[in-house]
Every structure is written in structure tokens, then in C-alpha cells.
Design a protein around this motif. Structure first.
Motif, PDB file in Angstrom:
ATOM      1  N   SER A  37       0.831  -1.201   0.000  1.00 50.70           N
ATOM      2  CA  SER A  37       0.000   0.000   0.000  1.00 50.70           C
ATOM      3  C   SER A  37       0.862   1.247   0.000  1.00 50.70           C
ATOM      4  O   SER A  37       1.896   1.306   0.674  1.00 50.70           O
ATOM      5  CB  SER A  37      -0.916   0.033   1.230  1.00 50.70           C
ATOM      6  OG  SER A  37      -1.987  -0.867   1.089  1.00 50.70           O
ATOM      7  N   PHE A  38       0.421   2.252  -0.773  1.00 54.07           N
ATOM      8  CA  PHE A  38       1.026   3.579  -0.764  1.00 54.07           C
ATOM      9  C   PHE A  38       0.141   4.471   0.097  1.00 54.07           C
ATOM     10  O   PHE A  38      -1.046   4.627  -0.180  1.00 54.07           O
ATOM     11  CB  PHE A  38       1.107   4.167  -2.164  1.00 54.07           C
ATOM     12  CG  PHE A  38       2.062   3.461  -3.092  1.00 54.07           C
ATOM     13  CD1 PHE A  38       3.005   2.564  -2.613  1.00 54.07           C
ATOM     14  CD2 PHE A  38       2.026   3.712  -4.458  1.00 54.07           C
ATOM     15  CE1 PHE A  38       3.891   1.917  -3.471  1.00 54.07           C
ATOM     16  CE2 PHE A  38       2.907   3.084  -5.321  1.00 54.07           C
ATOM     17  CZ  PHE A  38       3.833   2.188  -4.833  1.00 54.07           C
ATOM     18  N   LEU A  39       0.731   5.059   1.121  1.00 51.01           N
ATOM     19  CA  LEU A  39      -0.002   5.891   2.069  1.00 51.01           C
ATOM     20  C   LEU A  39       0.733   7.211   2.224  1.00 51.01           C
ATOM     21  O   LEU A  39       1.963   7.253   2.161  1.00 51.01           O
ATOM     22  CB  LEU A  39      -0.075   5.163   3.416  1.00 51.01           C
ATOM     23  CG  LEU A  39      -0.894   5.758   4.553  1.00 51.01           C
ATOM     24  CD1 LEU A  39      -2.390   5.681   4.230  1.00 51.01           C
ATOM     25  CD2 LEU A  39      -0.609   5.004   5.857  1.00 51.01           C
ATOM     26  N   GLY A  40      -0.002   8.283   2.441  1.00 50.95           N
ATOM     27  CA  GLY A  40       0.643   9.573   2.650  1.00 50.95           C
ATOM     28  C   GLY A  40      -0.352  10.708   2.520  1.00 50.95           C
ATOM     29  O   GLY A  40      -1.507  10.502   2.111  1.00 50.95           O
ATOM     30  N   LEU A  49       2.383   8.136  -9.080  1.00 51.91           N
ATOM     31  CA  LEU A  49       3.280   6.984  -9.164  1.00 51.91           C
ATOM     32  C   LEU A  49       2.536   5.762  -9.697  1.00 51.91           C
ATOM     33  O   LEU A  49       3.093   4.991 -10.485  1.00 51.91           O
ATOM     34  CB  LEU A  49       3.876   6.686  -7.784  1.00 51.91           C
ATOM     35  CG  LEU A  49       4.936   5.584  -7.737  1.00 51.91           C
ATOM     36  CD1 LEU A  49       6.096   5.899  -8.671  1.00 51.91           C
ATOM     37  CD2 LEU A  49       5.441   5.400  -6.304  1.00 51.91           C
ATOM     38  N   LEU A  50       1.284   5.597  -9.300  1.00 54.50           N
ATOM     39  CA  LEU A  50       0.499   4.468  -9.794  1.00 54.50           C
ATOM     40  C   LEU A  50       0.298   4.577 -11.313  1.00 54.50           C
ATOM     41  O   LEU A  50       0.381   3.578 -12.029  1.00 54.50           O
ATOM     42  CB  LEU A  50      -0.854   4.416  -9.077  1.00 54.50           C
ATOM     43  CG  LEU A  50      -1.447   3.020  -8.851  1.00 54.50           C
ATOM     44  CD1 LEU A  50      -0.547   2.188  -7.954  1.00 54.50           C
ATOM     45  CD2 LEU A  50      -2.844   3.117  -8.254  1.00 54.50           C
ATOM     46  N   SER A  51       0.053   5.791 -11.798  1.00 52.58           N
ATOM     47  CA  SER A  51      -0.098   6.002 -13.239  1.00 52.58           C
ATOM     48  C   SER A  51       1.192   5.713 -13.984  1.00 52.58           C
ATOM     49  O   SER A  51       1.175   5.204 -15.110  1.00 52.58           O
ATOM     50  CB  SER A  51      -0.548   7.444 -13.518  1.00 52.58           C
ATOM     51  OG  SER A  51      -1.845   7.684 -13.019  1.00 52.58           O
ATOM     52  N   LEU A 157      -3.363  -2.732  -9.865  1.00 48.90           N
ATOM     53  CA  LEU A 157      -3.178  -1.414  -9.263  1.00 48.90           C
ATOM     54  C   LEU A 157      -4.530  -0.891  -8.817  1.00 48.90           C
ATOM     55  O   LEU A 157      -5.470  -0.828  -9.616  1.00 48.90           O
ATOM     56  CB  LEU A 157      -2.534  -0.461 -10.272  1.00 48.90           C
ATOM     57  CG  LEU A 157      -1.249  -0.946 -10.936  1.00 48.90           C
ATOM     58  CD1 LEU A 157      -0.723   0.100 -11.919  1.00 48.90           C
ATOM     59  CD2 LEU A 157      -0.187  -1.289  -9.894  1.00 48.90           C
ATOM     60  N   LEU A 158      -4.637  -0.534  -7.545  1.00 48.86           N
ATOM     61  CA  LEU A 158      -5.912  -0.119  -6.951  1.00 48.86           C
ATOM     62  C   LEU A 158      -5.793   1.315  -6.445  1.00 48.86           C
ATOM     63  O   LEU A 158      -5.075   1.583  -5.478  1.00 48.86           O
ATOM     64  CB  LEU A 158      -6.266  -1.050  -5.787  1.00 48.86           C
ATOM     65  CG  LEU A 158      -6.301  -2.556  -6.096  1.00 48.86           C
ATOM     66  CD1 LEU A 158      -6.213  -3.375  -4.817  1.00 48.86           C
ATOM     67  CD2 LEU A 158      -7.557  -2.901  -6.863  1.00 48.86           C
ATOM     68  N   ALA A 188      -0.364  -6.885  -5.897  1.00 50.12           N
ATOM     69  CA  ALA A 188      -1.227  -5.706  -5.879  1.00 50.12           C
ATOM     70  C   ALA A 188      -0.545  -4.519  -5.211  1.00 50.12           C
ATOM     71  O   ALA A 188       0.259  -4.679  -4.285  1.00 50.12           O
ATOM     72  CB  ALA A 188      -2.537  -6.013  -5.160  1.00 50.12           C
ATOM     73  N   ILE A 189      -0.887  -3.335  -5.717  1.00 53.78           N
ATOM     74  CA  ILE A 189      -0.472  -2.078  -5.090  1.00 53.78           C
ATOM     75  C   ILE A 189      -1.724  -1.241  -4.882  1.00 53.78           C
ATOM     76  O   ILE A 189      -2.487  -1.000  -5.823  1.00 53.78           O
ATOM     77  CB  ILE A 189       0.541  -1.307  -5.955  1.00 53.78           C
ATOM     78  CG1 ILE A 189       1.813  -2.131  -6.147  1.00 53.78           C
ATOM     79  CG2 ILE A 189       0.879   0.034  -5.300  1.00 53.78           C
ATOM     80  CD1 ILE A 189       2.829  -1.479  -7.072  1.00 53.78           C
TER      81      ILE A 189
END
Length: 259
Positions: A37-40, A49-51, A157-158, A188-189
Motif C-alpha cells: 500500500s502507498f499511504l501519505g 506513481l500508480l499512473s 493497481l488499486l 497488488a499495489i
């Protein structure tokens, strides 16, 4: 070599008078089957970043590799699920689910059977001939998930896919997504603003700072939580411990950015 590898990723947006750096020196490896997971805080570049990982946006610096091959554009092994379901309202649920396969020229009997079996597995085989407007928000997101998984991506990617849902539906979908990704051995991210969601679903949480966005700290979830469903994780004592740790660091980021 890691399944997914990001090397010194940077993203700068240029206008006639200014240059704004959204991401700087992001280096990260993700292993096959891992859930990250990306959190912030808002504006830290998580969705950007996901794109970039999806191949929808070319980084101004750095390189990305999936299974040791560079990502230079939209990739058939990468599935992308967004906050909105983006189902076509004039198409039936069956037509929406099969759309990705049709666009990729993969609409054969076996693939159709697999997609419809997946729809049945999540309890929506009875809505095949209905239209999106006839379904609840949670049901539409489940359809969007099946549409994404139907093309058999290696990595999903979620981008905040549960944020528009009520809390009860959100918890149910967390469990469903976690189960399906585990059952089909997907990587998954997840991009999220929800600390609890990140802890409940992830093997690893990456905390970003901003101005520009960079990896501030990484939290590895304890084994006691990894073996539980997201709902069960929220009841475990270690969940509260992790929540407090991440909350403290997120608060530090926000306070430093407000100076």
C-alpha cells in the motif's frame, strides 16, 4: 530480480514559468504475490506513481521494470482499478465484464467462461443482464473488479477503489479483494488515505512525504496480521500497535510540511 522494480523515479511537471516536482528518487521493489500500500498526505504523488507504474504516464526520470522488462506504455500484464467503477451505463453487466477481453482480442469461449465464473464466485451471476444503474455502488465495484481480473493481469493497481463506499460495504469489499488476490496469486499495489485499510490489506505499507513526494518510511506488517482477513486484522491487538506507529509518522510528515 524483483517482480516489479522502480529505479530512481522522478516526475516533474513543466509550465511556461514553473517546474513542479511531484516525485523524486523513488526506488522500490515489489515481490510477486505481495500486497503493498502507498499511504501519505494529499499531494504526495501516490496516484501519480500508480499512473507511472501502469505505463499511462512516462516518468521524467528513472526506469520501471516488470519481470525484468521495461514498462514504456500501457502493459497487458497490468490491471488498473479506480475509485469510480467507470462501467458503461448502456451496456449490460455481462458486456461490461467482457469489455477488456473484447478490446484485447481475447474474447474466446474459455476466457468468457472464466470471467463469468469469477462473477459467479463473487455472487453476481444473477445480474448479468442488468445495467449498472440497477446495481448498488458496492456491486458496481465488484463488477469493475471482475472486469479487471478477467484479462488475467499479473499485477493489480488499486487507486482508492473503496473510498466512495459506505463503511460496511468497504469492509466487505476489502475481504473480497484480499481473498481473490490470494486465491489467484496476484500482486497488488493499493493507493489509500486510510491507515486502517492499508494495515488490514497489506504485507507492506510505504509511507510517502511530499514537496516533492518521496518514500519516507516503510512498515512491514507482522506475520500475526498477514495470515488474517482484513476484517479479522482490525480486531487483533497488533493492528492498534501498527496504527499508532504509522499515525505518528504521518503526523510528523504533516507537521513538517506545514512549517
Amino acid at each position: 530480480m524483483a517482480f516489479l522494480q522502480l529505479k530512481s523515479i522522478g516526475q516533474t511537471y513543466f509550465s511556461k514559468r514553473t517546474a513542479t516536482t511531484a516525485l523524486e528518487n523513488v526506488t522500490l521493489s515489489v515481490h510477486e504475490g505481495e500486497f503493498v500500500s502507498f499511504l501519505g498526505p494529499s499531494g504526495c504523488g501516490k496516484s501519480t506513481l500508480l499512473s507511472i507504474i501502469a505505463g499511462l504516464l512516462a516518468p521524467t526520470e528513472g526506469d520501471i521494470f516488470l519481470e525484468e522488462q521495461p514498462i514504456n506504455g500501457p502493459h497487458p500484464k497490468i490491471g488498473y482499478m479506480l475509485q469510480q467503477d467507470y462501467l458503461f451505463p448502456w451496456k449490460t453487466i455481462k458486456e461490461n465484464v467482457l469489455l477488456g477481453l473484447k478490446l484485447r482480442g481475447q474474447l474466446n469461449e474459455e476466457q468468457v467462461s472464466n470471467a463469468l465464473s469469477l462473477l459467479d464466485e463473487i455472487g453476481l451471476s444473477h445480474v448479468l443482464d442488468q445495467y449498472p444503474m440497477q446495481l448498488s455502488g458496492g456491486m458496481r465495484q465488484r463488477v469493475a473488479l471482475v472486469r479487471t481480473l478477467a484479462t488475467n493481469p499479473k499485477i493489480l493497481l488499486l487507486d482508492e477503489p473503496f473510498s466512495a463506499l459506505d463503511y460496511q460495504t468497504k469492509l466487505k469489499l476489502e475481504d473480497l479483494v484480499s481473498f481473490l488476490l490470494s486465491e489467484y496469486d496476484k500482486t497488488a499495489i493499493l493507493v489509500t488515505h486510510d491507515i486502517g485499510e492499508a494495515i488490514a490489506m497489506s504485507d507492506r505499507v510505504i509511507l510517502f512525504s511530499k514537496n516533492p513526494g518521496y518514500i519516507y518510511q516503510t512498515f512491514n506488517m507482522p506475520e500475526t496480521l498477514k495470515k488474517l482477513t482484513p476484517f479479522e486484522t482490525r480486531q487483533h491487538p497488533d493492528y492498534s500497535v501498527m496504527f499508532q506507529q504509522i499515525w505518528k509518522e504521518l503526523k510528523n510528515i504533516e507537521e513538517n510540511n506545514s512549517d
